[in-house]
Design an enzyme around this catalytic site. Structure first.
Site, PDB file in Angstrom:
ATOM      1  N   TYR A 142       9.862  -3.308  -3.568  1.00 14.85           N
ATOM      2  CA  TYR A 142      10.025  -2.307  -4.629  1.00 14.85           C
ATOM      3  C   TYR A 142      11.447  -1.728  -4.645  1.00 14.85           C
ATOM      4  O   TYR A 142      11.857  -1.112  -5.619  1.00 14.85           O
ATOM      5  CB  TYR A 142       9.012  -1.160  -4.483  1.00 14.85           C
ATOM      6  N   LYS A 189       1.727 -11.296   5.718  1.00 17.64           N
ATOM      7  CA  LYS A 189       1.540 -12.665   5.219  1.00 17.64           C
ATOM      8  C   LYS A 189       2.492 -13.560   6.008  1.00 17.64           C
ATOM      9  O   LYS A 189       3.367 -14.232   5.442  1.00 17.64           O
ATOM     10  CB  LYS A 189       1.838 -12.663   3.705  1.00 17.64           C
ATOM     11  N   ASP A 222      -4.381 -11.466   2.142  1.00 18.95           N
ATOM     12  CA  ASP A 222      -5.463 -11.972   1.278  1.00 18.95           C
ATOM     13  C   ASP A 222      -6.815 -11.770   1.962  1.00 18.95           C
ATOM     14  O   ASP A 222      -7.809 -11.389   1.333  1.00 18.95           O
ATOM     15  CB  ASP A 222      -5.230 -13.433   0.878  1.00 18.95           C
ATOM     16  N   ASP A 246       0.339  -0.640  -1.435  1.00 15.78           N
ATOM     17  CA  ASP A 246       0.097  -0.115  -2.785  1.00 15.78           C
ATOM     18  C   ASP A 246      -1.210  -0.703  -3.333  1.00 15.78           C
ATOM     19  O   ASP A 246      -2.095   0.002  -3.821  1.00 15.78           O
ATOM     20  CB  ASP A 246       1.284  -0.534  -3.673  1.00 15.78           C
ATOM     21  N   ASP A 250      -5.245   1.234  -3.340  1.00 20.54           N
ATOM     22  CA  ASP A 250      -6.014   1.448  -4.576  1.00 20.54           C
ATOM     23  C   ASP A 250      -7.373   0.761  -4.483  1.00 20.54           C
ATOM     24  O   ASP A 250      -8.386   1.320  -4.903  1.00 20.54           O
ATOM     25  CB  ASP A 250      -5.249   0.910  -5.793  1.00 20.54           C
TER      26      ASP A 250
END
Ligand code: NAD
Length: 356
Positions: A142, A189, A222, A246, A250
């Site tokens: 980001y 990852k 994942d 992020d 959520d």
């Protein structure tokens, strides 16, 4: 003990829910013999109206001089058309930066009394869960270099992390795990990304050298996204990068089914943090008395636990909220369809105060 708390109520329902949290803190202060001193500051749309900018210097100075900060929410349709650099959300990003906050904490917990609201299969919800996502907040993709080629038909974003950024965030996660069940899952990852390989190495090195008492395991992002709906009771503390955090936070908050109950915190190097509900300023219900104050009241409990090391006092608030919910009291946003016996926000606050 005396604690100075900066209040930044903001816009919409912000002032109502922050004042409910203040009343609860005062009651806890009286019960345990602490003095909480409150000073109020402007940020967001109300600051644009009064000072012409979303984060006045006075607010930054007041927050920096405080022991911790409680924020309501900022924004609303009134300020939707202001120039980009003046948007109320800019005030939020700027306040985090000014306070040096780089870790975001988001608990996701199923309230046993509200298990029916959980979107998971009843047998999974029945096991319950209580997890904390510790998200890196100021680095990663980001904030990395980005752009397009000259023709504009190709674009790139870059993820970059230093060991220092990873380590300071992981340190917060290990410290928090020590106040919980002592289990950290590092989510990355590393089968694909070099930044994730550095992430994994750094988190393990820190655990081996400084936190051998905390259990650490690794999970690909994942798989973590899948486990959050398959068996969320596996998790205690999840530590992860900005983008993965992020998305996962959520997901985790939505599976509880009760977004109006969820608190959050942002932390940095000092004990000072900023505590706020995860919801926004709800302009559609501002001034109607319908705002549920529980997420902000639970944010105040997090402040007691993580910034002031007042675990017993934080438990007192959380237990009071649980008791009120277990007794069947609801605000409109969490009432079952057809249930018309819901309380206004101030009545819910009074029920919680009575249990302190
Ligand atoms: P929102 O969270 O404000 O509202 C979404 C829905 O949930 C609305 O129907 C609202 O009435 C309801 N709701 C939210 N909190 C509630 C509460 N405590 N009690 C009862 N009902 C509640 O999200 P939105 O509508 O997308 O955004 C409204 C404004 O808030 C926008 O200007 C947005 O930019 C801002 N916002 C601010 C923050 C923040 O300050 N951290 C976060 C998200 C959105």
């Amino acid at each position: 003990m005396k604690y100075n708390i900066a209040l930044v109520p903001g816009d919409g329902i912000g002032p109502e829910i922050v004042s409910a949290a203040v009343e609860v803190l005062k009651a806890v202060g009286d019960k345990y013999g602490h003095e909480f001193v409150f000073n109020e500051y402007y940020a967001g749309g109300c600051a644009i109206d009064k000072f012409g900018e979303p984060l006045p210097q006075e607010t930054i100075d007041g927050c920096l001089a405080s022991d911790s900060v409680i924020l309501g929410a900022v924004g609303g349709p009134k300020w939707d058309d202001v120039p980009n650099h003046l948007r109320p959300e800019k005030g939020l990003l700027a306040i985090r930066k000014a306070l040096g906050l780089y870790t975001n904490l988001r608990p996701a917990k199923i309230q046993p009394a509200l298990a029916d609201a959980c979107v998971l299969r009843p047998d999974i919800a029945a096991k319950g869960f209580d997890l904390m996502i510790v998200r890196e907040l100021t680095g990663g993709i980001y904030f990395g270099e980005r752009g397009r080629n000259e023709k504009g038909d190709a674009a790139y974003d870059t993820e970059s992390y230093s060991t220092e950024e990873i380590e300071r965030n992981a340190r917060n996660a290990f410290e928090i795990a020590r106040k919980r069940k002592g289990h950290v899952t590092s989510v990355e990852k590393s089968n694909v990304l070099e930044t994730s390989r550095l992430w994994k190495e750094t988190v393990h090195h820190l655990q081996e050298t400084e936190y051998p008492d905390v259990k650490l395991d690794d999970m690909y992002v994942d798989n973590a996204a899948m486990q959050l709906v398959r068996d969320p009771s596996f998790f205690d503390v999840i530590v992860t990068s900005n983008m993965f955090g992020d998305i996962l936070s959520d997901e985790a908050s939505q599976v509880t089914g009760s977004i109006g109950l969820l608190a959050s915190a942002s932390l940095g190097d000092s004990k000072r943090g900023m505590y706020e509900p995860i919801h926004g300023s709800a302009p559609d219900i501002a001034g109607t008395g319908l705002a549920n104050p529980i997420a902000t009241i639970l944010s105040a409990a997090m402040m007691l636990r993580y910034s002031f090391d007042l675990g017993e006092e934080a438990d007192c608030i959380e237990n009071a909220v649980n008791k009120v919910l277990e007794a069947g009291w609801r605000t409109k946003d969490i009432a079952a369809p057809g249930d018309e016996n819901w309380l206004k926000g101030s009545e819910m606050k009074d029920k919680i105060l009575a249990e302190i």
